[in-house]
Design a protein around this motif. Structure first.
Motif, short mmCIF file in Angstrom:
data_model
loop_
_atom_site.label_atom_id
_atom_site.label_comp_id
_atom_site.label_asym_id
_atom_site.label_seq_id
_atom_site.Cartn_x
_atom_site.Cartn_y
_atom_site.Cartn_z
N VAL A 129 -14.81 7.45 -0.36
CA VAL A 129 -14.21 7.20 -1.67
C VAL A 129 -15.29 7.25 -2.75
N LEU A 130 -15.03 7.98 -3.81
CA LEU A 130 -15.93 7.98 -4.97
C LEU A 130 -15.30 7.09 -6.04
N ARG B 202 -7.28 -0.78 -4.82
CA ARG B 202 -8.19 -0.36 -3.76
C ARG B 202 -7.68 0.87 -3.02
N VAL B 203 -8.62 1.62 -2.49
CA VAL B 203 -8.30 2.78 -1.67
C VAL B 203 -8.90 2.52 -0.30
N ASP B 204 -8.10 2.63 0.75
CA ASP B 204 -8.62 2.42 2.10
C ASP B 204 -8.54 3.70 2.89
N VAL B 205 -9.68 4.15 3.39
CA VAL B 205 -9.71 5.33 4.25
C VAL B 205 -9.84 4.84 5.69
N LEU B 206 -8.88 5.18 6.52
CA LEU B 206 -8.95 4.81 7.93
C LEU B 206 -9.23 6.07 8.74
N VAL B 207 -10.18 5.95 9.66
CA VAL B 207 -10.46 7.09 10.55
C VAL B 207 -10.28 6.62 11.99
N PRO C 102 0.81 -1.21 0.00
CA PRO C 102 0.00 0.00 0.00
C PRO C 102 0.85 1.28 0.00
N THR C 103 0.40 2.26 -0.78
CA THR C 103 1.06 3.56 -0.80
C THR C 103 0.23 4.51 0.05
N THR D 104 -4.72 5.06 2.29
CA THR D 104 -3.73 4.31 1.51
C THR D 104 -4.36 3.80 0.24
N MET D 105 -3.50 3.49 -0.75
CA MET D 105 -4.03 2.84 -1.95
C MET D 105 -3.12 1.71 -2.37
N VAL D 106 -3.74 0.73 -3.01
CA VAL D 106 -2.99 -0.39 -3.57
C VAL D 106 -3.38 -0.47 -5.04
#
Lengths: 183, 319
Positions: free
Chosen positions: A106-107, A160-165, A5-6, A175-177
């Motif tokens: 995420v859109l 994928r894009v992961d938004v962590l809160v 993940p970046t 992060t994105m992969v």
């Protein structure tokens, strides 16, 4: 083979981005007077909450917040297998004639937003509906665009894009992969 | 178990604690839909539900119909007074005819225990038991569970006493299964003539005196005295029943705590339950009705997702 993940936004960057989005939402809504923030379950709800807090700081005005669970409006319910868990929907008062800003993390395809628009219509007739998203990853399947975007990235299908809160995940991070060889 | 609930809802006896909790957790957010200006979501658009009622029912049928319509299903009501035709033939025939008309779900109420399962084994459509003889009435059990869970926060360790005509009551059976699975302590109280002989096999406590039940319980689920069966001589008279087992203000005043009062309806006021209790501050009888629509929506929603192959494939991923 998925790559590592970046990090798209770290905690500090996420805070700055939300602050900027808050200003943009208010600017586009011509003030806070008729504004209602509605977050999409799940992480859109926390983002709407933060936008609301930021707007309160910057403008000194409290904007009503709501939550929308779009599960029952999904267009793929017949094919997703086990029924998804239904979350809570809370709309703060009447939305007729107001400016509703839908907030999501995420859109992507736009299908979630299509469902959210249908659901909002069952609550009333807002004067205007806007869309604010933290990350726009491209890949739309419907004619839908965001009015306020935190960060645009190009993540092809399979990635994928992961938004962590911190409220749900213990920390703030995006992060994105990007799957496959090509980066 | 590939799908959360499987194809049918026939009773609570064979559901797991997790499955019951899933239904209640789904019902919780669905309550909100009935508060909207437009009380409808598109979830079951295009699905056809047949409400097949072989036995009289007002509130259960209306509750199911509201639940179906609020999920946008198309509904057909079939009310048949079963009597002249033998039940086996009727049900097989009915099943075949329904299948031929391409329906998706059947809600069935029947005077014979096991009728829902009989139908479920013969048709592809989802079958929901809306009461079969003296066997089970799972959605009533579920709405009672939801009502108590909302009142107490959790059912674990709570004491619920089912009062009255347990012998004829499918509601009692579904309640006992459901409450026990969610960790509540269950007791029954009523005249011995209206309790099943093998009641101890259910693992419930038995009270012969309503006063003792009131001392013990956190909640009373007062059953309807089935007046239509009173010709059989189960009790001497309604008046005597009220004097010995009736839930009255005076009796409740002697309880160590405020008891939550439930009743599946319709109430025989002044027989099993006095009016000032039924309409009193600790009665949740109308909450039960509200929760009934939400629980039935949850069951319809969860069963309609039954597609084993897809369910396996989609396991773990969301969207």
């Amino acid at each position: 083979m998925p790559t590592a993940p970046t990090v798209v936004l770290n905690a500090r960057a996420l805070e700055r981005t939300v602050a900027r989005m808050a200003d943009e939402v208010v600017e586009r809504a011509d003030g806070t007077e008729n504004l209602v923030l509605v977050g999409i379950q799940r992480r859109g709800v926390q983002l709407a909450e933060r936008l609301g807090r930021m707007i309160a700081q910057h403008e000194g005005a409290t904007v009503p917040r709501g939550a929308l669970d779009i599960t029952l409006y999904r267009d793929d319910l017949q094919t997703v297998g086990p029924r998804p868990i239904v979350g809570k929907t809370v709309i703060p008062g009447a939305i007729d004639g107001r400016t509703v800003c839908i907030v999501d993390d995420v859109l992507y395809t736009g299908r979630t937003i299509r469902a959210a628009l249908d659901e909002l219509a069952d609550f009333g007739r807002p004067a205007r509906i806007m869309l604010a998203v933290l990350v726009d990853r491209g890949g739309r399947e419907l004619p839908i665009h965001a009015d306020v975007v935190g960060r645009s990235v190009d993540v092809p299908p399979g990635g994928r894009v992961d938004v962590l809160v911190s409220e749900l995940d213990g920390r703030d991070e995006v992060t994105m992969v990007i799957a496959g060889e090509e980066t | 178990m590939s799908a959360p609930l499987g194809k049918d809802l026939l009773g609570l006896e064979h559901l797991s604690t997790e499955q019951i909790s899933l239904i209640l957790d789904t019902a919780e957010p669905l309550r909100e839909i009935s508060e909207r200006a437009i009380k409808k979501v598109p979830t079951l658009r295009g699905a056809t539900v047949v409400n097949l009622f072989f036995e009289a029912s007002t509130r259960t049928r209306i509750s199911f119909e509201f639940a179906e319509k609020r999920l946008s299903a198309d509904t057909v009501n079939v009310a048949t007074a079963a009597s002249s035709v033998t039940k086996g033939e009727t049900l097989v025939d009915t099943a075949k005819n329904l299948e031929a008309m391409k329906i998706d779900m059947v809600v069935i109420r029947h005077a014979s225990s096991g009728a829902a399962q009989f139908l479920a084994e013969r048709i592809e459509s989802n079958v929901i038991n809306a009461g079969d003889g003296t066997h089970e009435h799972p959605t009533q059990g579920l709405l009672d569970l939801l009502t108590l869970r909302r009142k107490f926060g959790t059912l674990a360790g709570k004491r619920v006493c089912i009062v009255g005509d347990v012998l004829h009551s499918r509601v009692a059976r579904s309640n006992i299964w459901g409450l026990t699975k969610l960790g509540a302590e269950v007791a029954v109280c009523g005249p011995r003539s209206l309790l099943p002989n093998a009641i101890a096999d259910f693992g419930v406590q038995v009270f012969d005196h309503i006063e003792d039940a009131i001392q013990w319980a956190d909640a009373l689920n007062v059953l309807r005295l089935q007046l239509e069966r009173m010709t059989a001589g189960y009790i001497p008279s309604q008046r005597e029943y009220n004097r010995v087992f009736g839930v009255s203000r005076e009796r409740l005043d002697r309880a160590p705590r405020d008891l939550v009062i439930m009743h599946p309806g319709p109430i025989n006021r002044g027989v099993e339950l006095d009016s000032d209790v039924a309409d009193g501050p600790h009665s949740v009888i109308l909450d039960q009705v509200t929760n009934g629509v939400a629980v039935r929506m949850a069951v319809l929603y969860l069963l309609a997702g039954h597609a084993p192959a897809l369910a396996e494939a989609a396991k773990g991923g969301d969207r």
